[in-house]
Scaffold this active site. Structure first.
Site, PDB file in Angstrom:
ATOM      1  N   GLU A   1       0.585  -1.797  12.400  1.00 60.43           N
ATOM      2  CA  GLU A   1       0.773  -3.246  12.414  1.00 60.43           C
ATOM      3  C   GLU A   1       1.056  -3.802  13.804  1.00 60.43           C
ATOM      4  O   GLU A   1       1.317  -4.990  13.946  1.00 60.43           O
ATOM      5  CB  GLU A   1       1.882  -3.633  11.435  1.00 60.43           C
TER       6      GLU A   1
ATOM      7  N   LYS B   1       2.792   1.056  16.050  1.00 58.97           N
ATOM      8  CA  LYS B   1       3.985   0.994  15.219  1.00 58.97           C
ATOM      9  C   LYS B   1       4.118   2.242  14.356  1.00 58.97           C
ATOM     10  O   LYS B   1       5.200   2.774  14.177  1.00 58.97           O
ATOM     11  CB  LYS B   1       3.907  -0.241  14.325  1.00 58.97           C
ATOM     12  N   GLN B   2       2.994   2.674  13.811  1.00 56.62           N
ATOM     13  CA  GLN B   2       3.066   3.730  12.801  1.00 56.62           C
ATOM     14  C   GLN B   2       1.762   4.497  12.741  1.00 56.62           C
ATOM     15  O   GLN B   2       0.714   3.997  13.114  1.00 56.62           O
ATOM     16  CB  GLN B   2       3.318   3.088  11.443  1.00 56.62           C
TER      17      GLN B   2
ATOM     18  N   TRP C   1       0.829  -1.218   0.000  1.00 57.06           N
ATOM     19  CA  TRP C   1       0.000   0.000   0.000  1.00 57.06           C
ATOM     20  C   TRP C   1       0.853   1.253   0.000  1.00 57.06           C
ATOM     21  O   TRP C   1       0.354   2.350  -0.281  1.00 57.06           O
ATOM     22  CB  TRP C   1      -0.950   0.007   1.196  1.00 57.06           C
ATOM     23  N   ASP C   2       2.138   1.114   0.332  1.00 52.62           N
ATOM     24  CA  ASP C   2       3.059   2.236   0.280  1.00 52.62           C
ATOM     25  C   ASP C   2       2.906   3.025  -1.020  1.00 52.62           C
ATOM     26  O   ASP C   2       2.961   4.255  -1.040  1.00 52.62           O
ATOM     27  CB  ASP C   2       4.514   1.755   0.293  1.00 52.62           C
TER      28      ASP C   2
END
Lengths: 731, 731
Positions: B468, B544-545, B341-342
């Site tokens: 994640e 995580k992000q 998906w980046d």
């Protein structure tokens, strides 16, 4: 479907050679003999036809690396898989120049009988060879309950022709390939390397786990010649008209000098002789049945099945000693031979009341793995001990953590089994040397898992409960209630949250469960896990197996009867019983709530799963928890046995079709016989006084005393709808 | 840490040979050349020393079986892995009897320059051999932006000695082993089998995926002899005093008659000559920079890094054509060469405004995989299309579904990229032939995933959002808001639930998130996933992000400023940025909320990750999303660009240390130049009128018109605490 004949009270009889390989495999599981230490699948004497060979020695396993497409921290790197041990079953007969093979010629008689009181598998064959020779064979096989290392076979063959017998002990025999089912087991080819061999005993070692096994064999009753090679001992004998002999094998493994021990055990067995082994076997079983038998009038299938189930539970456990009781017992290599929570939750309750020593030993085995469980907890950054989801010798062997490592409830299940065993036996030595530490270490785990909200109420986030169609949920009721019990038993009480949906007036299996999208139950492709991605299953209201319902059985104190009734109806409509662990539990609660015929149906579904199964196959081993399930459904369901509060209590009832249910329990120093008839229930204490509750009233019977109460009438209520109708019972 | 020298505005310079293998690998990624179609890692000319060889041809992959310890329904059975293609880089020099090896003798000069305007990698070496010969080498390498199939090298060597050059095209070269990191890629040894070979061209085929590749090579400028074998073409030339030549290679694959095509392209390149290729390269880049350049005054590191990042984004995409843009571009084999998906979420927004054709092509590639996505949806029992979490050619290749298949948001991310591209370009042909179908099919997916509660509010259960360290949650805000946008764009509006914690006055990243147990942030073993089991991570408040923070950037309309402020503070304290995707997003929101220095720090963290990285290694390829992140942090952060509602809008500001920020955007037929200085911001439209919003006010500039506004002062607010301090910036 195996070729099991009409129900008999004390035997299982096969009257025709199974036709398909699948049927053959299932029959091999049904006719397996074991003593908890050694298990022999019910393979025929001759090597072919054969579904899946199997000689299993408890805790003799090979290690394999686990590889993951995308590995993660603390994913187990190795797993353990039961191996097919040196096989002393094969006996090949030659009649003149023709090999005996039941698939050729004319098989005029094929009968095998698993005798539940004798503890033997007897086989009778009448066969005309393609060349016209008429042959009769009779064999009797046993795995000794009293001599853990010993197996024996009596073999007799008759024909008006020259007869040659080759009787083998064979290592690394060829195995058929695995199947396309994720639940199937890995097949380990050629697990053994040879250390030494001679004409009496083979000494081998698994290649990676480096476990040594000695197998000794001898034959009596006929003269023969013996040859041996690194993977083989063969005894050859000839006769004319008839040939009869006894074959004795002894296995020793995972100990020092197994070779000498195996020879000693073999020699002792051969010296005492086959008839003595038969007598010992019957004596052992007489004692077992005296304290464990369940009598059922009105449903012969169930009568047979509950004894078949108890017999296999005993076979899985009797001499397991300091070893685990695998989910498939020693009847097959299913689940890689692993032990799961099935043992503590489904099997040990039965053993606790029928053969408590076995329950104690199984828990001592758990205690022996405490080191691995402590390491695992450290690895997971938790305190205390975290027992594995599946294992043979202790380390976590699960390769799919959302339905493995995340099922932390296994720790509370172990604590629950400890409590039950201790309450039923008052075994102080066990408690001092193993039980207390199991309770404390599992409680420490929960202390590091539970977190308190602002109100001081405990929560557990992100774990998986018994229902494997839901994973990584918050506040799974079963886990919370069992952890609460675990913490209380260890003297660290915490009240845990029990999520409840006020709108629907039912409990949530896990937080928010009742608000998940509905499942479309028009799909009937069971088991659903073979037809739907977990993504689909996990996020909807579809339940593989009793979860909240199990909580209501294990912690009845946490629910009112009205809550149980509403919960049962709600979850019954969403449970597909894709696990064999489900029906017995649903039977118990159905019986409690008065859905008596539904309870009987679930009893039948559990009890007949392997014995008269179709579809859900036991080809890779019996479902030992389902074997225990017949007892559970009868004794906990219709007997109404509960023990969650340290008291033994009963609320007996009978479904319409049963005219009598009698069972025997061991409780502390005594035994209790309970006989339920449509109008009355009789309790009789034996050997020692027994305290219990009948419909909530305390009763104390002196040894030898009996009491009878009228049976309180229970209306057989219509059962709530379920998407997957249970096994039907004949009217 | 690689040996990258002081920041230069238009170049990256290495002034010493990297010492460790890890540094060498990182340098190979930094100095990689690519055109989206072919990628050459920045390996030295001579085969040794080498960290990881790499010649990557977009979508040339091998297939491997995925095996699972415990498989499940619809777990992908095969994965795709990028292979190391035939390598035309190696040029070995011999001086007299001594091989040139920079690790021996005395290396008096080593300099490599990645020239961001020339599009070349230049190398200069001065070396004294162990035997005393003084050698100078100069090489220039390029991967042609204008000729997708062509790579070329100019090579010059000087020494007062006999010189021998062996210039190779080599297939199945030896690769070093993989590393112990679950994020590392599989290494495919010997992927190719030979179809044909001669002195001009090799034709090979991957063994399992059966993809054919032709590699043709030729040399000009010196006389040499050519030999060939099934895995090799070698050109050998000798000289005395000096030797200079140009090497041209051409690759064709995944098409009919690749051999003839490769020969044709090689011949055309060799005929036109190296200087023409250089001129074409510069012309292509001049045009790119004209519409894409970002100028930063006040932080030379950032100035260099944003251009380095844009250059590598371009290199990943320029000629990708109907192929994907992998997460590592074509700079390494990380993530097996997969696209995630980046691309749509982090890379395409940059390309949409800097090189929109590339964004359109990348989305056309997605559209070309619609068949696989529809099949996957069917398999998951969902409607529409379910695009893969990771893939090369379309099928799902993720082997850990809770952080793969369950991340359904990828479908909304694709739709979001479609909308942005269409709004920015008005490319009706794209919308008609690809975009509309992508919007509709992803919306159909959501229609089958979303369920409505009694109030008619939509919910999504059991999916994984961007973070994640949390998985299989209900009502992930990011997923819900992006799905809502997706559904609205397809004409099927549904209002989705946005969970909010009334007590804490913050949004829940997913339902119940703020009530999960706290994480103990005293542990600083980052990334946490290498030190903690997912069981531990998933069930606690550790992130995580950017997830909710990303939602606030992508859907700013769904939050009030006060909510954003409280949410940012709450989640900032729980986010560890173990993903390189996090910092740019946090930078954008930090800038919006006035945490200007924090925004600058996150900008630096993203921008310098690979270029001046330590720890988080780019040795297996650059983080292309982080390369894009520098632009994102500058243009969306300090430029305040937002485009969620189809309008281009700006809220510009500058952090204390920057004295000027200028950037260029393409918007429909025009270009917009934005220059932000401490006291004023100037917008200038070029080529065509441009409509946009400045602080909410509509502005329309005619082509060539410019407008200046005073810069609204923004106080640099102290940033909320974060467990993992961002990269520090020098004062």
């Amino acid at each position: 479907m195996s070729e099991v004949g009409a129900a008999e009270p004390w035997a299982v009889r096969e009257t025709a050679l199974p036709r398909s390989e699948e049927d053959l495999r299932q029959a091999e599981s049904i006719f397996a003999l074991a003593n908890g230490h050694i298990g022999l699948r019910g393979n025929l004497d001759e090597p072919h036809p054969c579904g899946m060979p199997g000689t299993f020695l408890n805790s003799l396993y090979e290690e394999r690396e686990i590889t993951y497409p995308e590995a993660g921290y603390a994913f187990p790197e190795r797993t353990q898989t039961v191996v097919n041990a040196p096989n002393a079953k094969p006996i090949t007969l030659r009649v003149g120049d023709e090999p005996f093979d039941p698939r050729t010629g004319t098989l005029t008689r094929h009968e095998r009988v698993l005798d539940l009181r004798a503890g033997t598998l007897t086989r009778e064959v009448e066969w005309t060879s393609p060349g016209g020779a008429e042959v009769r064979i009779r064999s009797v096989r046993l795995v000794s309950f009293q001599r853990p290392s010993v197996t024996a076979t009596r073999y007799e063959a008759y024909a008006d022709a020259p007869l040659t017998v080759e009787s083998d002990l064979v290592v690394n025999e060829e195995l058929p390939g695995g199947r396309d089912d994720p639940r199937a087991s890995a097949i380990i080819e050629d697990p053994f390397e040879t250390i030494s061999y001679d004409r009496d005993v083979l000494l081998h070692r698994t290649k990676t786990s480096r476990l040594e096994v000695a197998a000794a064999v001898t034959h009596t009753g006929a003269e023969g010649t013996v040859s041996s090679s690194p993977l083989h001992i063969r005894w050859t004998a000839t006769g004319h008209g008839s040939i009869t002999f006894d074959k004795f094998a002894a296995y020793r493994w995972n100990e020092t000098d197994p070779r000498e021990q195996a020879l000693k055990d073999r020699d002792a067995a051969a010296r005492d002789g086959f008839d003595v082994l038969l007598d010992e076997q019957r004596a052992y079983l007489d004692d077992f049945w005296d304290g464990a038998d369940v009598e059922v009038d009105g449903d012969p299938d169930i009568q047979q099945a509950v004894r078949f189930g108890l017999f296999h539970v005993l076979q899985a456990a009797a001499q397991a000693g300091p070893h685990p009781i695998p989910a498939k017992g020693l009847t097959g290599n299913g689940y890689d031979g692993h032990t799961l929570w099935d043992t503590e939750t489904y099997v040990l309750p039965v053993l606790t009341y029928t053969h408590p020593d076995c329950a104690g030993m199984a828990l001592r085995w758990r205690h022996s793995t405490l080191g691995a469980a402590r390491s695992r907890a450290r690895e997971l950054r938790l305190d205390g001990a975290s027992f594995p989801w599946r294992t043979i010798s202790g380390p976590e062997c699960s390769g799919y953590w959302p339905a493995g490592t995340a099922a932390l409830h296994v720790n509370a299940d172990i604590a629950d089994a400890v409590l039950r065993y201790y309450q039923a036996t008052c075994d102080e030595d066990f408690m001092r040397t193993a039980g207390r530490e199991l309770l404390d270490e599992t409680a420490r785990l929960w202390q590091s898992v539970v977190y308190l909200d602002e109100q001081g109420l405990g929560h557990i986030a992100g774990v998986t409960g018994p229902d494997e169609y839901t994973a990584l949920m918050d506040d799974n009721i079963y886990t919370n209630l069992m952890a609460e019990q675990n913490l209380r038993a260890a003297g660290s009480p915490v009240r845990l949250h029990v999520p409840y949906d006020e709108q629907r007036q039912v409990h949530d299996q896990s937080a928010g469960f009742t608000r998940l999208p509905a499942w479309d139950f028009s799909d009937e492709d069971y088991p659903l896990m073979l037809h739907h991605h977990y993504l689909n299953l996990y996020r909807k209201q579809v339940i593989k197996q009793a979860d909240l319902v199990l909580a209501m059985v294990k912690r009845p104190d946490a629910f009112t009867t009205e809550q149980k009734r509403r919960n049962f109806a709600y979850y019954e409509a969403r449970t597909v019983r894709d696990s064999s662990l489900s029906a017995p539990v649903q039977a118990v609660l159905a019986a409690e709530l008065g859905h008596l015929t539904r309870a009987h149906e679930y009893l039948a579904e559990a009890a007949l799963l392997d014995l008269r199964g179709s579809g859900e196959s036991g080809g890779d081993g019996l479902h030992i928890a389902a074997c225990a399930g017949a007892w559970t459904a009868l004794v906990m369901g219709f007997g109404g046995l509960r023990d969650h509060d340290g008291r033994l209590s009963f609320v007996p009832r009978l479904p319409p079709r049963l005219t009598r249910l009698a069972f025997h329990l061991r409780w502390r120093d005594g035994r209790l016989a309970v006989t339920i008839k449509p109008d009355a229930v009789t309790y009789e204490a034996k050997h020692a006084p027994v305290d219990f509750h009948h419909h909530g009233d305390h009763v104390r019977l002196a040894a030898g005393e009996r009491v009878t109460y009228p049976l309180e009438p229970v209306e057989d209520l219509p059962a709530p709808p379920t998407p997957r109708p249970p096994r039907t019972i004949s009217a």
